[in-house]
Design a protein around this motif. Structure first.
Motif, short mmCIF file in Angstrom:
data_model
loop_
_atom_site.label_atom_id
_atom_site.label_comp_id
_atom_site.label_asym_id
_atom_site.label_seq_id
_atom_site.Cartn_x
_atom_site.Cartn_y
_atom_site.Cartn_z
N ASN A 416 0.86 -1.19 0.00
CA ASN A 416 0.00 0.00 0.00
C ASN A 416 0.90 1.24 0.00
O ASN A 416 1.50 1.58 1.02
CB ASN A 416 -0.91 0.00 1.21
N LEU A 417 0.99 1.90 -1.16
CA LEU A 417 1.84 3.08 -1.28
C LEU A 417 1.02 4.34 -0.98
O LEU A 417 -0.02 4.57 -1.60
CB LEU A 417 2.43 3.17 -2.68
N PRO A 418 1.49 5.18 -0.04
CA PRO A 418 0.68 6.34 0.38
C PRO A 418 0.60 7.43 -0.68
O PRO A 418 -0.38 8.18 -0.72
CB PRO A 418 1.41 6.84 1.63
N THR A 419 1.63 7.55 -1.51
CA THR A 419 1.64 8.61 -2.53
C THR A 419 2.20 8.06 -3.83
O THR A 419 2.99 7.10 -3.84
CB THR A 419 2.50 9.81 -2.09
N SER A 420 1.81 8.67 -4.93
CA SER A 420 2.39 8.33 -6.22
C SER A 420 3.80 8.89 -6.30
O SER A 420 4.15 9.86 -5.63
CB SER A 420 1.55 8.90 -7.36
N GLY A 421 4.62 8.27 -7.15
CA GLY A 421 5.95 8.81 -7.35
C GLY A 421 6.99 7.73 -7.53
O GLY A 421 6.68 6.57 -7.82
N SER A 422 8.24 8.14 -7.32
CA SER A 422 9.39 7.27 -7.54
C SER A 422 9.79 6.57 -6.24
O SER A 422 9.91 7.22 -5.20
CB SER A 422 10.54 8.10 -8.08
N TYR A 423 10.01 5.26 -6.33
CA TYR A 423 10.40 4.47 -5.16
C TYR A 423 11.61 3.60 -5.50
O TYR A 423 11.71 3.04 -6.61
CB TYR A 423 9.26 3.53 -4.72
N ASP A 424 12.53 3.49 -4.53
CA ASP A 424 13.57 2.48 -4.61
C ASP A 424 12.99 1.15 -4.14
O ASP A 424 12.34 1.10 -3.09
CB ASP A 424 14.76 2.85 -3.73
N VAL A 425 13.25 0.10 -4.91
CA VAL A 425 12.71 -1.22 -4.58
C VAL A 425 13.87 -2.15 -4.23
O VAL A 425 14.85 -2.24 -4.98
CB VAL A 425 11.89 -1.79 -5.75
N TYR A 426 13.74 -2.83 -3.10
CA TYR A 426 14.76 -3.75 -2.62
C TYR A 426 14.16 -5.13 -2.41
O TYR A 426 12.96 -5.28 -2.16
CB TYR A 426 15.35 -3.27 -1.29
N ALA A 473 -0.26 5.69 -6.36
CA ALA A 473 -0.65 5.47 -4.97
C ALA A 473 -1.73 4.41 -4.89
O ALA A 473 -2.47 4.15 -5.85
CB ALA A 473 -1.14 6.78 -4.37
N GLY A 474 -1.84 3.78 -3.71
CA GLY A 474 -2.90 2.80 -3.50
C GLY A 474 -2.37 1.44 -3.11
O GLY A 474 -1.15 1.22 -3.02
N ASP A 475 -3.30 0.53 -2.86
CA ASP A 475 -2.97 -0.81 -2.39
C ASP A 475 -3.09 -1.79 -3.55
O ASP A 475 -4.16 -1.91 -4.17
CB ASP A 475 -3.95 -1.21 -1.26
N ALA A 476 -2.00 -2.47 -3.87
CA ALA A 476 -2.03 -3.35 -5.04
C ALA A 476 -0.89 -4.36 -4.97
O ALA A 476 0.08 -4.17 -4.22
CB ALA A 476 -1.92 -2.53 -6.32
N ASN A 477 -1.00 -5.42 -5.76
CA ASN A 477 0.11 -6.34 -5.94
C ASN A 477 1.19 -5.62 -6.74
O ASN A 477 0.99 -5.25 -7.90
CB ASN A 477 -0.35 -7.60 -6.69
#
Length: 501
Positions: A416-426, A473-477
């Motif tokens: 569940n991402l609180p905001t749209s945008g760029s994320y580092d994924v680990y 943003a939002g909750d998703a796979n």
């Protein structure tokens, strides 16, 4: 007669002119950095992947204009001259080029490193150069010039992790790219890593322990001898993570810090116990009353100051402040440059103090979003994914594993991402020789699905950076571990982490 006389005068004039090098190539004709790596690789029979990965691991492909690292290493390839590493001297001898040229000329520096690597390879292989990329592991370990078996192995592990993952960066307007190349290194004598930790354990629960040389710090008992710990001092290593660890292990260094933090994933290594006095501040009174934290990188290159590093460091600093009653403000959490009498400039102008202090005080930046395979209602996998508990490198209590097959049977992580945008994924996985060397991570981004292949035979027990992606943003796979791979060995699904940029 006059014509012959003019010809003779022309020849005489030429003979009296001093010999000089050919005119320099015009700037627009200079080969690109990528081409320089390729030419050096071809000239010295060294895989270009090895050259690129070493250069990125050492300096992020920056030459620092002839300025040395903390270990007296120079240029993109960190040709060094110190008690355990004479690669600069070797390169000078092998190429017949003055050391000063090697420290400042990018092309010469890369050629010098390639020459040293070939020399090491021949010494290790009865005069031959390895034909397979996997067989350069021990050469890379030796090239590091680090002082211990363990740090040499960590260095080579990091280089091969880069080769497997791939990296790219724009340097002077041109992209330099190391494409992902799946390879399982032949670790040779480094097949059984040695534990250098001795009997000590880290004070900080999330750190690993590697002891600095006892010649590089003062044994004390600061928690009970009246010498209160009042400061946290922030440093930049001016060198690589593994190089710094190795330097603090070297008794001739006469320097140390309590903690060292890696740029790529924020891994924390403790080298001096908190009760002891590390030699890091350049001011004895501040040494006595502080804890020093070194951050991998160079002050003039902001690329080293990753979000993972900021967050790991802030979490450590917050823990130190809570434990020792240190106020969480800029009067007590200071840079090395703020120590009275300091001659150092670190962490430098690229260090974001506002962001860092917001993380220390938990007032901004948000929390890391971690999803484990055991997180309730956040992980989905079929019954084909068995539960494993035996590998000590696991995240949490267990992990999932399955045999590779060309079928759609992925293990999914819901985030569940609180905001749209760029994320580092680990991603976190336990590593082992029976695990898959080309595990696919399928990432659902705003630009469609993207797949990143990793080798789960190495880099276990740490957060591995898969890349930076844009999400809504939002909750998703958000991310899946797929079984559909041409690699061999069990596919592992353990934990993933999202960090907002």
């Amino acid at each position: 007669m006059r014509k012959r006389l003019l010809s003779w005068l022309a020849i005489c004039c030429l003979l009296t002119l001093p010999f000089s090098a050919p005119p320099p190539v015009a700037a627009e004709e200079q080969p690109s950095l990528s081409h320089v790596f390729e030419m050096a690789a071809a000239e010295f029979e060294v895989p270009v992947e090895v050259l690129l990965a070493i250069g990125y691991a050492e300096t992020r492909w920056m030459d620092h204009q002839g300025q040395p690292s903390q270990l007296n290493g120079y240029g993109i390839m960190h040709l060094a001259e110190n008690p355990t590493n004479d690669s600069l001297v070797q390169a000078s001898r092998l190429l017949g080029i003055d050391k000063q040229v090697l420290t400042r000329d990018i092309q010469a520096n890369i050629r010098g490193a390639a020459a040293v690597l070939r020399q090491i390879a021949k010494e290790q292989n009865q005069g031959h150069v390895p034909k397979k990329l996997a067989d350069w592991y021990t050469v890379v370990a030796e090239y590091s010039g680090l002082s211990s078996h363990q740090t040499k192995a960590w260095y080579a592990d990091d280089v091969y992790a880069l080769i497997n993952r791939g990296v790219s960066r724009v340097i002077n307007g041109q992209e330099v790219r190391l494409k992902p190349t799946p390879v399982t290194p032949n670790r040779g004598e480094y097949g059984e890593p040695r534990d250098p930790s001795g009997q000590a354990t880290p004070d900080y629960p999330e750190a690993r322990w590697v002891a600095a040389s006892s010649a590089n710090y003062t044994a004390a008992n600061r928690e009970s001898d009246g010498n209160a710990i009042n400061y946290v001092i922030i440093h930049t290593t001016q060198g690589s993570y593994n190089g710094t660890i190795s330097w603090f292990q070297n008794p001739s260094a006469q320097v140390s810090a309590h903690y060292v933090i890696r740029s790529s994933d924020g891994q924390v290594t403790q080298m001096v116990q908190n009760k002891d006095i590390a030699w890091h501040a350049g001011n004895w009174d501040y040494n006595v009353h502080s804890v020093g934290i070194e951050h991998e990188g160079y002050v003039n290159d902001p690329a080293w100051y990753t979000d993972a590093m900021y967050r790991a460091s802030a979490k450590l600093t917050r823990w130190l402040c809570d434990r020792y009653g240190i106020p969480k403000d800029r009067s007590h959490i200071i840079g090395h440059n703020q120590v009275p009498g300091a001659t150092h400039t670190d962490p430098g102008p690229n260090w974001d103090w506002n962001y860092y202090m917001s993380l220390v005080n938990q007032s901004g930046g948000g929390a890391d979003l971690v999803t484990d395979n055991a997180t309730s209602n956040r992980f989905t996998a079929s019954a084909n994914w068995a539960i494993g508990t035996t590998n000590a490198q696991k995240y949490g209590a267990d992990y999932r594993y399955a045999k590779p097959e060309t079928i759609s049977d992925a293990a999914w992580y819901k985030v569940n991402l609180p905001t749209s945008g760029s994320y580092d994924v680990y991603a976190w996985w336990p590593s082992g020789s029976i695990y898959n060397d080309q595990t696919p991570y399928v990432i659902n981004t705003t630009n469609g699905s993207q797949t990143v292949h990793v080798s789960q035979r190495s880099s276990g027990g740490v957060w591995n950076h898969l890349g930076t992606f844009n999400f809504a943003a939002g909750d998703a796979n958000r991310i899946a571990v797929s079984r559909w791979t041409t690699g061999t060995g069990y596919v592992i699904a353990d934990a993933v982490k999202f960090v907002k940029r």
